[in-house]
Motif scaffolding. Structure first.
Motif, mmCIF file in Angstrom:
data_model
loop_
_atom_site.group_PDB
_atom_site.id
_atom_site.type_symbol
_atom_site.label_atom_id
_atom_site.label_comp_id
_atom_site.label_asym_id
_atom_site.label_seq_id
_atom_site.Cartn_x
_atom_site.Cartn_y
_atom_site.Cartn_z
ATOM 1 N N ASN A 169 -19.305 6.145 -77.939
ATOM 2 C CA ASN A 169 -17.900 6.024 -77.532
ATOM 3 C C ASN A 169 -17.698 6.449 -76.081
ATOM 4 N N THR B 222 -23.596 -1.058 -77.638
ATOM 5 C CA THR B 222 -22.182 -0.887 -77.317
ATOM 6 C C THR B 222 -21.794 -1.611 -76.026
ATOM 7 N N ASN C 42 -10.954 6.366 -80.359
ATOM 8 C CA ASN C 42 -12.123 6.471 -81.239
ATOM 9 C C ASN C 42 -12.909 7.737 -80.936
ATOM 10 N N TYR D 152 -8.227 5.134 -86.253
ATOM 11 C CA TYR D 152 -9.661 5.388 -86.401
ATOM 12 C C TYR D 152 -9.968 6.577 -87.298
ATOM 13 N N THR E 121 -16.959 -2.178 -83.445
ATOM 14 C CA THR E 121 -16.622 -0.767 -83.633
ATOM 15 C C THR E 121 -16.773 -0.360 -85.088
ATOM 16 N N TYR E 122 -16.360 -1.247 -86.000
ATOM 17 C CA TYR E 122 -16.427 -0.902 -87.420
ATOM 18 C C TYR E 122 -17.834 -1.043 -87.980
ATOM 19 N N GLN F 29 -18.846 3.737 -73.966
ATOM 20 C CA GLN F 29 -17.850 2.668 -73.912
ATOM 21 C C GLN F 29 -16.729 3.005 -72.942
ATOM 22 N N CYS G 271 -18.269 -3.989 -75.363
ATOM 23 C CA CYS G 271 -17.203 -3.224 -74.714
ATOM 24 C C CYS G 271 -16.818 -3.847 -73.371
ATOM 25 N N LYS H 130 -20.294 0.131 -86.285
ATOM 26 C CA LYS H 130 -20.880 1.412 -85.883
ATOM 27 C C LYS H 130 -20.220 2.598 -86.567
ATOM 28 N N SER H 131 -18.907 2.724 -86.369
ATOM 29 C CA SER H 131 -18.234 3.969 -86.739
ATOM 30 C C SER H 131 -17.842 4.041 -88.206
ATOM 31 N N SER I 286 -8.519 2.129 -77.052
ATOM 32 C CA SER I 286 -9.337 2.037 -78.264
ATOM 33 C C SER I 286 -10.553 2.960 -78.226
ATOM 34 N N PRO I 287 -11.415 2.889 -77.196
ATOM 35 C CA PRO I 287 -12.570 3.799 -77.200
ATOM 36 C C PRO I 287 -12.184 5.268 -77.034
#
Length: 438
Positions: A281, A339, A162, A27, A251-252, A284, A343, A254-255, A158-159
């Motif tokens: 995040n 989210t 992130n 990330y 996720t992509y 999530q 999630c 958003k981030s 993952s979260p």
């Protein structure tokens, strides 16, 4: 029973910590590509074009991930899950640290972006083998009927990864622009070396999964897992790729894409939108495990998937519209509530996907699904989003793209869950009846 439960918990925690470290490594690249890589490695390309090229290097990691899934899926289905996970952790850690010391274009010219792409590919190969192993080391240790819950341990990495990535960049974004561009962005990449040492210490204490240990002892490991899974289970691969879509791409959106769009076009500062992503995040992290609980408690997994994903058809478009207002509070609300549906789904995705593949090709099967989805759909999200935005000048086309991904995910997972459940088949007394399709 007590010893078995303790071993299962140790495997779950080990999967969580290991996957957290590897996702952190992955990330931070996405965040850096949105904020600084165009300036450091592609300074001759201005504005939106430089950002698009930086996102393209971000996608290179996804391009390499299926190769990692094939290589380490083969090793994991033949030699074991544990050995494979040690190798992938080292590969990710070393490649991430190398990015942190890589000179920029101003120092070594065209060699800088070339080396960046090569190292990013190595990083992608490592993560391509990591995800499937983390899921299986946890879910295959799980007590009867709890594979979805234990698979969620790996998903929780993952979260958290992130969040750590966002926190690290939020902290260094307080630096003056010149310091941030020259050296500040490198700090999270260099910190990866310390995290890998911690991950290795924990991962080496985890035992091999019972399912894999049984296959090795019975000498029933697949000779060529890739060949077997493609020959005998091609539709599982196709449906699995589609079923992973929004779990990866959201996720992509958003981030990576929204971060670039909001800071470049809408007027948000780096720190303000990174704070929005951070709150999302954290949301999530808190909400995601309940998705595994929902699926485990409901008698119909297909009904659970529908309940979790339907709201996203409204909330994802709403997120983009609220960001476009330029209002901090509205954007925060939009990103956070969008989210929640994906999630919840992501928590249960790993266990549901793993249950549809027989144990002797499971590592290869789920890795191919997840990593090919990352290459074709998840990793291309920032590129396609930026392309649509450049082409139309409007966020509407991006919204349509997001809604399509939600519908694709729902349709493929509902079809996948009609297929046999090999976890229930393995638990059934011999002679086994036809597997239940939950």
């Amino acid at each position: 029973m007590g010893a078995a439960n303790a071993t299962a918990k140790r495997a779950g925690i080990g999967a969580f910590i290991g996957s957290t470290i590897e996702w952190f490594d992955f990330y931070i690249y996405g965040t850096a590509s949105a904020l600084v890589f165009d300036k450091v490695f592609f300074p001759e390309l201005d504005g939106a074009i430089g950002t698009l090229v930086a996102f393209a290097t971000f996608w290179v990691g996804f391009l390499a991930r299926p190769l990692g899934g094939i290589i380490f899926g083969h090793i994991g289905d033949r030699l074991g899950r544990k050995k494979t996970l040690v190798i992938t952790l080292l590969l990710m850690g070393i490649s991430t640290t190398l990015i942190g010391v890589l000179p920029g274009y101003a120092t070594i010219g065209i060699a800088a972006p070339i080396l960046l792409v090569v190292i990013r590919m190595i990083q992608g190969i490592g993560l391509g083998g990591e995800w499937g192993g983390s899921v299986l080391i946890a879910s295959e240790h799980a007590p009867k009927g709890k594979s979805i819950l234990y698979g969620a341990f790996a998903q929780q990495g993952s979260p958290v990864g992130n969040t750590l990535s966002t926190v690290s960049f939020l902290a260094i974004s307080q630096l003056p622009d010149a310091a941030f561009v020259s050296w500040g962005w490198r700090v999270p990449f260099l910190a990866s070396a310390l995290l890998v040492v911690v991950g290795l210490f924990i991962r080496l204490k985890v035992t091999e999964s019972p399912a894999m240990a049984g296959l090795i002892e019975a000498k029933k490991v697949a000779k060529l897992p890739l060949t077997e899974v493609l020959r005998n289970h091609p539709m599982l691969i196709v449906l699995g790729i589609g079923a992973c879509t929004i779990g990866l791409s959201a996720t992509y959106f958003k981030s990576t894409f929204a971060l670039s769009w909001a800071t470049s076009d809408i007027g948000f500062s780096r720190s303000s939108f990174l704070t929005i992503i951070l709150v999302a995040n954290i949301t999530q992290i808190l909400v995601q495990p309940w998705g595994a609980v929902i699926v485990t408690k409901m008698t119909s997994w297909r009904r659970a998937v529908t309940v979790m994903l339907l709201p996203e058809l409204v909330l994802m478009p709403l997120m983009f519209l609220l960001i476009s207002t330029g209002d901090y509070t509205s954007a925060m609300v939009g990103v956070v509530i969008a989210t929640i549906p994906h999630c919840l789904y992501y928590a249960a995705l790993a266990g549901m996907l793993a249950s549809r593949f027989p144990a002797h090709v499971r590592y290869t099967g789920i890795s191919l699904c997840y990593q090919l989805c990352g290459t074709l759909l998840g990793g291309t999200t920032p590129i396609v989003g930026q392309f649509l935005l450049n082409l139309t000048g409007s966020i509407t086309a991006v919204i349509v793209f997001a809604v399509f991904q939600v519908l694709l995910t729902m349709g493929c997972m509902l079809a996948l869950l009609k297929r046999p459940n090999y976890d229930e088949r393995a638990e059934a007394p011999a002679p086994a009846a036809a597997a239940v399709t939950r």
